[in-house]
Design an enzyme around this catalytic site. Structure first.
Site, PDB file in Angstrom:
ATOM      1  N   HIS A 149       0.830  -1.195   0.000  1.00 30.06           N
ATOM      2  CA  HIS A 149       0.000   0.000   0.000  1.00 30.06           C
ATOM      3  C   HIS A 149       0.867   1.248   0.000  1.00 30.06           C
ATOM      4  CE1 HIS A 149      -3.261  -2.771   1.149  1.00 30.06           C
ATOM      5  NE2 HIS A 149      -4.085  -1.829   0.727  1.00 30.06           N
ATOM      6  N   LYS A 153      -0.481   4.883   4.550  1.00 27.72           N
ATOM      7  CA  LYS A 153      -1.406   3.957   5.224  1.00 27.72           C
ATOM      8  C   LYS A 153      -0.907   3.692   6.640  1.00 27.72           C
ATOM      9  CE  LYS A 153      -3.848  -0.451   4.686  1.00 27.72           C
ATOM     10  NZ  LYS A 153      -5.152   0.178   4.984  1.00 27.72           N
TER      11      LYS A 153
END
Length: 259
Positions: A149, A153
């Protein structure tokens, strides 16, 4: 008939995507947006009712479905507020603790509530397919996973990775909390048979990528899902909002219920 929605965190990346898609689609009416008081000016220019507090907005939008992709504590607090006003709510936030998930289940007994750590249709199809694949390949195939990600995040592993790994553990008849392994270092010995490794990578602007590995004798099977755009999750959330508007309270709904 259009579905009225309220977007939480409308000035953020997911919130902004939800606002854009809700405005573009004829099936939805944007009943209002919510953002932190210090960022409220960023969303007031949208031309919709805007507030720094959900309590202040809901009396103007009875029955509107709230959509929230903010943060664990903020999402749970939103659900408490939704319960007080009787508004349905869709939550796509990840990183919720077991205690927070249990509170959502309790709130869902009184107001329609929907929660999924991943609103992608493709990922939710994988949740159906992977257990069957694990059963067909059998215990000779080791289960591993990695997820990637963007660098902003906050939770790790991702909620989607955990959900995928949990469905694999269930297919094998294992207790997930006993077989999960989120990191390896040093001289750790041979890999246990009953183990699912979930490794995390973070960097750049990657929307989301998950790969499940079945390592077997003489071969391996890989299943990968890549999200190319946040639109994927936003479209799923809007679809969930429209579905939830016609549901009654009683339990915490998820993507499987909608499908």
């Amino acid at each position: 008939m259009s579905c009225k929605v309220i977007i939480m965190g409308a000035g953020g990346r997911m919130g902004g995507t939800l606002v854009r898609l809700a405005r573009a689609g004829g099936d939805f009416e944007l009943a209002g947006v919510v953002e932190r008081p210090d960022r409220l000016g960023e969303v007031q220019s949208l031309g919709y009712p805007a507030a720094g507090n959900l309590d202040a907005l809901l009396p103007q939008a009875p029955g509107a479905v709230i959509i929230d992709f903010t943060a664990p504590e903020a999402s749970v607090d939103m659900a408490r507020t939704a319960k007080r006003h009787g508004n349905p709510a869709v939550i796509g936030t990840t990183g919720l603790t077991p205690e927070q998930q249990e509170e959502l289940r309790s709130i869902a007994r009184d107001v329609p509530l929907f929660w999924s750590p991943n609103m992608s249709v493709g990922v939710n199809v994988l949740l159906k397919v992977l257990p069957e694949l694990a059963r067909m390949l059998g215990p000779a195939y080791d289960l591993e996973m990695f997820e990637v990600h963007h660098n902003r995040k906050k939770d790790a592993p991702s909620g989607t990775a955990i959900k995928l790994a949990q469905c694999l553990a269930e297919a094998r008849g294992w207790d997930y909390d006993k077989v999960r392994n989120y990191g390896r270092e040093g001289i750790i010995g041979a890999r246990p048979v009953e183990e699912i490794g979930v490794q995390t990578l973070r960097g750049g602007d990657v929307v989301g990528e998950h790969t499940v590995f079945f390592f077997g004798p003489g071969e391996r099977v890989e299943v990968t899902h890549r999200a190319h755009s946040r639109d994927t999750f936003a479209q799923g959330a809007l679809r969930a909002a429209k579905w939830l508007a016609g549901q009654k309270p009683g339990r915490l709904y998820g993507m499987a219920d909608m499908f």
